[in-house]
Motif scaffolding. Sequence first.
Motif, PDB file in Angstrom:
ATOM      1  N   ALA A  12       0.969  -1.239  -0.138  1.00 40.63           N
ATOM      2  CA  ALA A  12       0.023  -0.129  -0.077  1.00 40.63           C
ATOM      3  C   ALA A  12       0.772   1.321   0.035  1.00 40.63           C
ATOM      4  O   ALA A  12       0.091   2.335  -0.227  1.00 40.63           O
ATOM      5  N   ILE A  13       2.203   1.203   0.153  1.00 42.05           N
ATOM      6  CA  ILE A  13       3.005   2.225   0.259  1.00 42.05           C
ATOM      7  C   ILE A  13       3.941   2.322  -0.918  1.00 42.05           C
ATOM      8  O   ILE A  13       4.046   3.070  -1.998  1.00 42.05           O
ATOM      9  N   LEU A  14       4.935   1.496  -0.959  1.00 42.95           N
ATOM     10  CA  LEU A  14       6.158   1.293  -1.743  1.00 42.95           C
ATOM     11  C   LEU A  14       5.574   0.846  -3.112  1.00 42.95           C
ATOM     12  O   LEU A  14       5.770   1.603  -4.259  1.00 42.95           O
ATOM     13  N   TYR A  15       5.044  -0.262  -3.322  1.00 42.92           N
ATOM     14  CA  TYR A  15       4.440  -0.542  -4.339  1.00 42.92           C
ATOM     15  C   TYR A  15       3.263   0.295  -5.343  1.00 42.92           C
ATOM     16  O   TYR A  15       3.269   0.714  -6.381  1.00 42.92           O
ATOM     17  N   ALA A  16       2.339   0.929  -4.226  1.00 41.55           N
ATOM     18  CA  ALA A  16       1.652   1.813  -4.966  1.00 41.55           C
ATOM     19  C   ALA A  16       2.204   3.220  -5.351  1.00 41.55           C
ATOM     20  O   ALA A  16       1.884   3.793  -6.534  1.00 41.55           O
ATOM     21  N   SER A  17       3.180   3.473  -4.759  1.00 45.08           N
ATOM     22  CA  SER A  17       4.087   4.647  -5.147  1.00 45.08           C
ATOM     23  C   SER A  17       4.736   4.237  -6.616  1.00 45.08           C
ATOM     24  O   SER A  17       4.723   5.224  -7.501  1.00 45.08           O
TER      25      SER A  17
END
Length: 335
Positions: free
Chosen positions: A249-254
């Motif tokens: 939800a943070i690294l991959y989303a970004s």
Amino acid sequence: MTPQEYNEYHAIERRVEYLSGVAPTPDKEMRDKLDLLIERGGPIAVPYPFPVKETSDVLFSYPELSKISSVILDGLETLPYRPDITFDRWWTPFEVLLTLYAKEVLNMKGKIKTADLFRRFAEEVIRPEISNSKAGELQVKLQEWLSIIPITVCRYASVRMLLDRDIKIASQYEYVKERAKEAIGEDLFTAFEKEYLSEVGGEKVLSATDHHRAARKLLRVLTDEPLTFKGTPTPGISFERRIEFILTAILYASRCERLHGDYFSPFVSQKADFSLYPHWYWFCNTVYILFLILLKRFIDYKGLPNPLSLPAIESYIQEVTRRYREAFLTKAKTE
């Protein structure tokens, strides 16, 4: 041209423009600030690479991994001024290695979606390596790193988690919201929705005040602090689920937003506020730390001479945490 075709065309156009453009450098005032940061604590969160020669010898004996060393070094070229591009570059070898690990170690067949691997990475790579470390020291060091996650990261994640923001420019991408819900658990996800979302005109919205409050609460989740919702004590989530949430939800989303050209995602350092730098340094360091752990486990599995060890990785995490605190936290409070 239909509205959907128009949006897809311009998404591709933005992606090409972003990927082919020359990375801007900050103005002199910003460069001076960043140079001072490096002066304070050493090369700050400029992560020093793993033992390049020894590890390269191992990687070059395995064709699928032969380019990883050079990609890691390429990422260092854009530091200290563009940690966002370093993050982009370092995500690639992490994803390549994770997919290879899924095929060779986890025996996954067919087309593998990256988003499907994060839980297994947390449970079948991070947890066993923690068990292998002396007195669980790896988890202690990782927890210390998680404890300094910037609030800007949680502001980003709370919006992606609570609002329907579709980043499915290609059909294989799932909604970030659904991935976040799976990682954080339905009960905790529902508690966030009930406490921070309100309805206006039939649509769920997140006010500026509630956005800040949700980010602060998510920070407590990710740093394993006690939680209450509407005055009721609420269980948190396991260490593995926190790692999964950070990845999905943070690294991959970004990474997906930046790679596929969403209009708000490129970090333009000529206009960037200084507060964005801790955010992106935390991103690039986090993916690098997870990459090192995965690489160490993969080399062990292949039975190759391993230049990486758990004590070395633990020392690395400790050093990066110290540098990050020194550069972005300690001095900032006294100036």
